[in-house]
Structures are given as C-alpha cells and as structure tokens.
Design a protein around this motif. Structure first.
Motif, mmCIF file in Angstrom:
data_model
loop_
_atom_site.group_PDB
_atom_site.id
_atom_site.type_symbol
_atom_site.label_atom_id
_atom_site.label_comp_id
_atom_site.label_asym_id
_atom_site.label_seq_id
_atom_site.Cartn_x
_atom_site.Cartn_y
_atom_site.Cartn_z
ATOM 1 N N PHE A 182 -0.051 -3.772 8.161
ATOM 2 C CA PHE A 182 0.814 -3.342 7.065
ATOM 3 C C PHE A 182 0.793 -4.330 5.907
ATOM 4 O O PHE A 182 1.006 -3.954 4.755
ATOM 5 N N MET A 183 0.505 -5.573 6.198
ATOM 6 C CA MET A 183 0.641 -6.640 5.200
ATOM 7 C C MET A 183 -0.110 -6.465 3.868
ATOM 8 O O MET A 183 0.446 -6.790 2.833
ATOM 9 N N PRO A 184 -1.348 -5.961 3.858
ATOM 10 C CA PRO A 184 -2.048 -5.841 2.575
ATOM 11 C C PRO A 184 -1.252 -5.077 1.522
ATOM 12 O O PRO A 184 -1.439 -5.263 0.321
ATOM 13 N N ASN A 185 -0.326 -4.212 2.005
ATOM 14 C CA ASN A 185 0.482 -3.438 1.084
ATOM 15 C C ASN A 185 1.441 -4.257 0.267
ATOM 16 O O ASN A 185 1.962 -3.811 -0.746
ATOM 17 N N LEU A 186 1.704 -5.449 0.739
ATOM 18 C CA LEU A 186 2.696 -6.273 0.061
ATOM 19 C C LEU A 186 2.087 -7.042 -1.103
ATOM 20 O O LEU A 186 2.777 -7.663 -1.878
ATOM 21 N N ILE A 187 0.757 -6.972 -1.233
ATOM 22 C CA ILE A 187 0.101 -7.704 -2.318
ATOM 23 C C ILE A 187 -0.141 -6.746 -3.485
ATOM 24 O O ILE A 187 -0.559 -5.613 -3.281
ATOM 25 N N GLY A 188 0.108 -7.204 -4.695
ATOM 26 C CA GLY A 188 -0.051 -6.354 -5.883
ATOM 27 C C GLY A 188 -1.518 -6.009 -6.146
ATOM 28 O O GLY A 188 -2.421 -6.746 -5.754
ATOM 29 N N GLY A 189 -1.732 -4.886 -6.824
ATOM 30 C CA GLY A 189 -3.080 -4.371 -7.071
ATOM 31 C C GLY A 189 -3.989 -5.306 -7.850
ATOM 32 O O GLY A 189 -5.165 -5.469 -7.536
ATOM 33 N N TRP A 210 -18.010 1.739 -4.303
ATOM 34 C CA TRP A 210 -17.786 1.362 -2.908
ATOM 35 C C TRP A 210 -16.907 0.125 -2.804
ATOM 36 O O TRP A 210 -16.142 -0.021 -1.853
ATOM 37 N N GLY A 211 -16.980 -0.749 -3.791
ATOM 38 C CA GLY A 211 -16.086 -1.909 -3.832
ATOM 39 C C GLY A 211 -14.637 -1.446 -3.879
ATOM 40 O O GLY A 211 -13.781 -1.925 -3.119
ATOM 41 N N MET A 212 -14.377 -0.468 -4.754
ATOM 42 C CA MET A 212 -13.003 0.040 -4.878
ATOM 43 C C MET A 212 -12.570 0.774 -3.616
ATOM 44 O O MET A 212 -11.415 0.686 -3.200
ATOM 45 N N VAL A 213 -13.508 1.511 -3.003
ATOM 46 C CA VAL A 213 -13.177 2.229 -1.763
ATOM 47 C C VAL A 213 -12.755 1.233 -0.681
ATOM 48 O O VAL A 213 -11.714 1.403 -0.034
ATOM 49 N N ILE A 214 -13.540 0.164 -0.537
ATOM 50 C CA ILE A 214 -13.214 -0.849 0.487
ATOM 51 C C ILE A 214 -11.822 -1.434 0.224
ATOM 52 O O ILE A 214 -10.974 -1.514 1.103
ATOM 53 N N LEU A 215 -11.598 -1.797 -1.035
ATOM 54 C CA LEU A 215 -10.316 -2.410 -1.412
ATOM 55 C C LEU A 215 -9.146 -1.481 -1.085
ATOM 56 O O LEU A 215 -8.169 -1.878 -0.453
ATOM 57 N N VAL A 216 -9.255 -0.228 -1.527
ATOM 58 C CA VAL A 216 -8.141 0.706 -1.369
ATOM 59 C C VAL A 216 -7.902 1.024 0.112
ATOM 60 O O VAL A 216 -6.757 1.130 0.548
ATOM 61 N N CYS A 217 -8.990 1.152 0.868
ATOM 62 C CA CYS A 217 -8.823 1.405 2.301
ATOM 63 C C CYS A 217 -8.076 0.242 2.937
ATOM 64 O O CYS A 217 -7.111 0.428 3.679
ATOM 65 N N TRP A 218 -8.522 -0.955 2.621
ATOM 66 C CA TRP A 218 -7.905 -2.155 3.175
ATOM 67 C C TRP A 218 -6.415 -2.184 2.841
ATOM 68 O O TRP A 218 -5.583 -2.566 3.644
ATOM 69 N N GLN A 219 -6.094 -1.753 1.615
ATOM 70 C CA GLN A 219 -4.709 -1.829 1.168
ATOM 71 C C GLN A 219 -3.835 -0.744 1.798
ATOM 72 O O GLN A 219 -2.698 -0.996 2.160
ATOM 73 N N ILE A 273 -4.523 1.653 4.465
ATOM 74 C CA ILE A 273 -4.569 2.126 5.857
ATOM 75 C C ILE A 273 -3.311 1.702 6.623
ATOM 76 O O ILE A 273 -2.696 2.506 7.315
ATOM 77 N N GLY A 274 -2.881 0.473 6.417
ATOM 78 C CA GLY A 274 -1.711 -0.035 7.127
ATOM 79 C C GLY A 274 -0.446 0.737 6.797
ATOM 80 O O GLY A 274 0.381 1.016 7.665
ATOM 81 N N TYR A 275 -0.325 1.120 5.526
ATOM 82 C CA TYR A 275 0.870 1.850 5.091
ATOM 83 C C TYR A 275 0.907 3.243 5.717
ATOM 84 O O TYR A 275 1.932 3.676 6.254
#
Lengths: 450, 284
Positions: free
Chosen positions: B110-117, B148-157, B159-161
């Motif tokens: 869940f943690m990646p969600n706590l970091i700003g975009g 694909w860079g953005m896809v990786i980033l957004v997935c990482w951010q 998925i936990g949420y």
C-alpha cells in the motif's frame, strides 16, 4: 422542551460564520487598502537563481522609502505564474519579458516607458533594443545584455597545441570552422591522451536544456541570412530561406559526435550534466553563455582557464565576428495597477539603477552586464572572465552577431524535436530545414496575425 | 415518529451543510462554469475574456498533437486498467489466503500510494534511466519507452491501493457459499470463477472505475517522468491541455476548449464503464 439555549445557537452561528469567512477569505487578498493609497511594488522575478539578491534589494528599498516591496519568483513556471498573478486584484506592478514574441501577448499589460528614468539612462547602443508596442512606444526596457559562444578550457587546449599529433598549433589559428573541426576531431581521437571524456560536453537535449541548440545555436543562420538580405535584425523576419541551415549541421555534427556521450543518450542529458563535465575538466569545449560562469567557478577549471570562441559553422565572413549578443531580460510596468502603484514602481526602478547599494549587488552579486549609463563607473564592472573575453572581441574590432527574435516558443520546440530526431537517427536533416523555413512562416502567422 | 437526533438534524442542518456547500461551489461549480464560459473566449488573464464562439473548438480539433495525445492516453488507460486490476486481484487473493506476514506485505504494497506523483516521477526517472543507460539511451529516446516507463510507475503506485479494495471485497464473500460449492465438488478454479468473482463485482466496479479515470486524468507522473519528450510524443491528454494553455500566447482559449472536450470524454467513458460493470453485479 427547550434543549438548546440561545447561547448554543449563537455559538453555532459564530461557527458557521467563522468557517465560511475562513473559506471565502482564502480567495481574496490579504493586503489592506491602506497600502494602495501609498502605492506598493510587487516584482514577479523570472530568474530564480537571482531571487535572493532581488529580495535583498527589495528590503533595502523598503527600508529607505517605507514603500512596501514584494518580490516573488515565477521560477521554471514563470509564464503560468504570471498568468495567474496578473488576474489577481493585487497583481504584480512590474514583471519580466524575454523577447518580442512574449511581449506580443502581453503588450496591453505594459505601460509606455518613454518618460521613465530607466529608458532615459539606457546607453545609445541599447536604446533601440527596448521592445515597442504597436504605437512604437517603448514598453519593455532591457536590463541585462549577455553573450554566448563556445566556452573552452585554456589549459587543455594548450596541451593539445603542444602535442606531437596536433595540426593546429595556436589559438590564433583557431578562428574559423575548418580549424575548429580539425581540433575537435583530433582531440576526440586522442581523448585518452588528453585525459578527457570527449572534445565537447554532452549536447543535452532534455526539455529544459535544449535552448542551447533550438534557440542559441539556431539563431546564427537566421542572423547571417537577415544580415545578407538587409533585413532588420531587431525584428522577427516573417519568413526565411534557410540559406545557412546546412552550415548549422556542420557544428551540430561536432556537438553530437565528438562529445562525452553517444548521440542516442542526449535526450536525457541536461545542461547541468554538461556544465559539470566542463567544470570538472572532462571536456575541452562547451557551448553556453557568460551566465554559466557562476556554475563553473570554484571547481576544477580556474577563472584564468576559461575562454570563449564564437560559434563557427563555416559561414563566409564569420571570422570577422565576435560572440552572439542576447537580450532576454526586460522590465515592464503593469498598466492595470493603480497610478500610484505605477508611480512608486517607477521610483523603485530608478533606485535600482542609481543607488550605490543596488548597483553593487546587480554588478557584483548577480554579475549582470547592464546597459545603463549609470553603471559606466569602473566600480560597477563585472570580473566574469567570459564577459571580459566578449569585451576583448569587441575591442579587437570583431562585429557582434545578435540573437534575432524567433516567432514563438513553439518554433523552438519544433526545431528541438527535429534536431533530436536527426541526432538519434530517427529523422534526417531535411526535416530540420523544413522546420526552419516552413514552420517559421507558419508560427510567424500564428503569433502576429492572430 | 421523529427521533431526537432527527429533530436536531432538521434544526441544525445548515450548520453542517453550508461550509461544505460553499467550498463545493467555490472549488468546483464556479470554476466549472467559468471554464466552460472561457472556452468560448479569447483571453490572456481570465479577467479580460472576449467572446469568440466556437473558434477555440475548431482550433483544438485541428491540432494533430491533441489527437495523438488522445490515442496515446486511450492505449495507456487500457493497458494500465488491465494490468493494475489483474495484479491487484492476484495480490489480494494471495494475501487473504493463510500466509505468514500477510499483514506486513499488505502495508508494504500500500505504501507507494503515500508518495506524491511528481516525486514518484523523478525517482522512477532516475531508476529507469539508470537501467537504460546500459544501452546508451534514456526514457525520452522514443515514445514507446516513455509509455512503458509510465505503465511501470503507475502499476507500482496503484496496485497496492486497489489491493486493499479487493481484500475488502474478498472478505465479504460469504464463507458458507464457498463451503457449499466445495461440498458439491467444485474445483478451486470453479469456485474462483463461478462464486468469488461474481460476488466481487462491486469491488471490480470501483477498482476499474478508479483505474480508468486515473489513467485518463494522469498528469503529474507524466510531467515528471518524460514531460512529453521526445517532441510531445509521450504526452497524455492532461499534459497536452496544460501545454496548449501555457506554451503560446493566444492559445489559452484553445487549451480551455480542449479541457471541456476532455471533461465530456472522461465523463462518458466513466459512465459507460460504470454501467457495464454494475450490470454484472449479483447478490448472494
């Protein structure tokens, strides 16, 4: 049953009022009307790197005169900050312009400066460089004149001249493109002997750094064409033939091929990368302006080691030219603020160029070369070695090349894209030429006939 | 019969409604109406607008980069919606099964969600460029890498949420239903597809709605990671609108018109998606 007493009701109402006033208040301005009667100065400063010095000057002026001064920086998002600040009730009383295409959009927001002290104090060479509105009145006053070229490392270059394998043996012979190409290619081939990573620092094409190529380098073919065609170099030409675009390819090829990094990597390289490479002696050459001195100084390369060459690209007659002069810092006074605010802002501007304190800060701390007669005294001259080199070219009788205003930031962006595609191999030079001529005309139309 | 609480609410409702309503009006309704009005005008600052009719819309639709950004955004949204939901469901499924340290892993995911975009964008830019430097290229080399860079980033951010929502959904599936199915001899696969998934449609509706709208609205990660480079080819719709508004004097109205078109598009797609998944929801 009366459960809620009148005092609870009163408390409730007070809460509602407090909450709503709090929310509403956030939209308004915190400034009182008392300031308006005496006037106020609010300067929206574009150059974040000089913000500290401007704040210092603002406080000094406030102390001397009692006029409230607010200095805010627009930073990297200057254009958007300006747009939102100008819509406010307490709008900036003075703001900055960076050239004609910018001023074209903001002309209605700038007062006629012909009666102002700063306009009167402009030196003869610069007076005609003030930006004018459609009635021909000066509305933006230049306050800093800068120059740029190819900055080089004197010690490293001497090492090259002294080498057994070098063809060019003295800086005096390095005064045209052919010689420059020879030097650059030989250094690149012997980079390990020289102890460098490449002849040129990386040609960073990251969006925040590409201005060195889509704006600075790109203006030279425009300047020579305008000069040849007897066009007015202070105005944006409505169209271009692209006579010297192929010459630009000469120098750009050196920048991308004989450099510290491969051409495929430049889309992610920033100007800070190249400044650092030059400042730590990893490259011999680096295209930039006199303003980069503050970033280079205090590192490996000493002040005495910094020199600067004009950007040679093989255009006939270029050996008689010195560095390129650029003015992209102008002051404007907002026409939409009260007369009193305009009046005190004029007073502030006059103070900036006449007070001893301010002149010292501007010339020494900020290191600006100002076009005002009030700075002629030796006391207010800069010690920046790159500026001194520029003066040496001018003294030696070399003619300045000048940055000719381009039609829009969009044109620069289009050119950046074409140059990057060419460097990465995903586009060809014809596309660059096309942007030069076709997009120029298109953008000119969009900007000036809108 | 009106209860004591009911009476108090009847009497005191303005106290609770007014501040929120005022904030909603000022923060949402007024800018919305002003924005629609401004899309029909030419302006430099919003106080000096001049009516120009549909001119801005005409110019917005003539812009090829707007069309490119739209297609790029649609592709991006499809890819991220599928990846995020499948992965989030998988992770949630894993963590509701008996597993050592499940709680700890849930918090970590869940943690990646706590970091700003913006911060995420810059961090991932460093990471990805560090990897790409191996081939002497960077994220901005072409639009595919940026994508694909953005896809990786957004997935990482995200998925936990989404995982948290799916866990809540999974825990709500009645145990007796699953037991009954198992007694009837259903395989784990049959239980998952015929019992668990249909019972979880409300969670799927919420998660897919969030991922679809997040994909369309994405701005700060795009700005920080690629800023549209090279040549605005890795630019999503929101960034294109922002750039139109600020890049050139005289195009503020066009940017505003694009924003209105954007609002309509996203609303239609979100409503369609919501209707589509809601219609599949079942009751136990």
């Amino acid at each position: 049953m009366k459960r809620y007493g009148s005092w609870t009701k009163a408390l409730g109402i007070a809460c509602v009022l407090a909450l709503s006033v709090g929310t509403l208040g956030a939209c308004g301005s915190s400034s009182s009307s008392k300031d308006d009667a005496n006037g106020r100065v609010y300067y929206l400063n574009k150059k974040a790197e000089e913000q500290k010095s401007w704040v210092k000057l603002g406080q000094e002026f406030q102390k001397e005169t009692g006029i409230p001064v607010q200095i805010q920086t627009g930073g990297q998002d200057y254009d958007s900050t300006l747009k939102s600040e100008m819509a406010k009730k307490q709008a900036p009383t003075m703001f900055q312009a960076d050239g004609p295409s910018f001023m074209n959009g903001w002309a209605d927001y700038a007062i006629d400066m012909s009666g102002s002290e700063i306009y009167k104090q402009l030196n003869a060479n610069t007076k005609n460089k003030a930006l004018k509105n459609s009635q021909g009145k000066p509305i933006a006053i230049p306050y800093a004149v800068e120059s740029y070229g190819i900055i080089y490392n004197k010690t490293l270059l001497k090492k090259y001249f002294d080498s057994s394998w070098s063809t060019v043996k003295s800086i005096d012979n390095l005064n045209n493109f052919k010689a420059l190409k020879t030097v650059v290619e030989e250094i690149q081939a012997h980079k390990d002997d020289m102890g460098v990573k490449g002849a040129f620092a990386s040609a960073g094409m990251d969006t925040t750094s590409a201005f060195r190529y889509d704006y600075h380098m790109a203006t030279l073919p425009v300047f020579y064409e305008a000069e040849k065609e007897h066009k007015d170099i202070t105005k944006t030409p409505s169209s271009l033939k692209g006579t010297y675009v192929d010459n630009m390819k000469n120098i750009y090829d050196l920048y991308i091929k004989d450099a510290t990094v491969a051409p495929s990597a430049i889309s992610g390289k920033t100007i800070d990368d190249s400044s650092a490479e030059f400042a730590t002696g990893q490259s011999v050459f680096y295209q930039n302006g006199v303003w980069s001195y503050s970033q280079i100084k205090g590192q490996t390369v000493q002040d005495s080691d910094m020199g600067v060459l004009p950007i040679y690209m093989g255009i006939p007659g270029e050996e008689n030219h010195g560095l390129t002069q650029v003015i992209s810092n102008y002051w404007c006074i907002n026409s939409k603020v009260s007369k009193k605010d305009q009046e005190v802002t004029q007073k502030f501007l006059k103070w900036l160029i006449t007070s001893d304190k301010s002149r010292t800060v501007i010339s020494k701390d900020m290191g600006l070369v100002t076009p005002f007669k009030t700075f002629d005294d030796a006391k207010y001259q800069t010690t920046n070695p790159l500026v001194l080199d520029n003066l040496a070219y001018q003294k030696a009788g070399k003619k300045d090349t000048v940055l000719v205003p381009d039609p829009s930031h969009q044109w620069e962006d289009d050119l950046k894209a074409a140059l990057l595609n060419y460097a990465q191999g995903s586009g060809n030079w014809d596309a660059v030429k096309k942007v030069y001529t076709e997009n120029w005309a298109k953008e000119y139309k969009l900007t000036y006939n809108n | 019969m009106i209860t004591m609480t009911g009476r108090a609410i009847r009497r005191w409702w303005p106290l609770f409604v007014f501040p929120t309503l005022a904030a909603f009006l000022m923060g949402f309704i007024v800018p919305l109406i002003a924005g629609i009005y401004l899309s029909f005008t030419k302006f430099t600052t919003i106080t000096d607008a001049v009516w120009v009719g549909f001119d801005n819309y005409r110019r917005a639709f003539q812009d090829n980069e707007f069309a490119h950004a739209f297609i790029y955004t649609v592709e991006f949204t499809i890819v991220t919606t599928i990846l995020i939901n499948v992965a989030a469901f998988f992770v949630a499924y894993m963590f509701t099964k008996a597993m050592a340290g499940a709680k700890l892993f849930r918090s970590i995911f869940f943690m990646p969600n706590l970091i700003g975009g913006i911060v995420l964008g810059y961090i991932w830019q460093l990471l990805l460029n560090g990897v790409l430097a191996h081939w002497n290229i960077s994220l901005t080399y072409n639009s595919k890498l940026g994508f694909w860079g953005m896809v990786i980033l957004v997935c990482w951010q995200q998925i936990g949420y989404m995982m948290v929502i799916y866990i809540a959904g999974l825990q709500n599936v009645p145990n007796d239903l699953i037991e009954a199915a198992e007694v009837d001899g259903a395989s784990p696969r049959q239980v998952l597809f015929n019992i668990t998934l249909p019972m979880m449609m409300p969670s799927i509706t919420v998660c897919s709605f969030l991922t679809v709208t997040n994909g369309f609205k994405m701005f700060d990660q795009n700005l920080a990671l690629t800023n549209g480079a090279p040549s605005n080819t890795s630019e999503l719709l929101a960034l294109n609108i922002y750039r139109t508004f600020y890049s050139r004097p005289g195009f503020e109205g066009v940017g505003q018109a694009k924003a209105v078109v954007f609002l309509i598009l996203v609303s239609i797609i979100a409503i369609l998606q919501n209707w589509l998944t809601t219609s599949k929801e079942t009751q136990a």
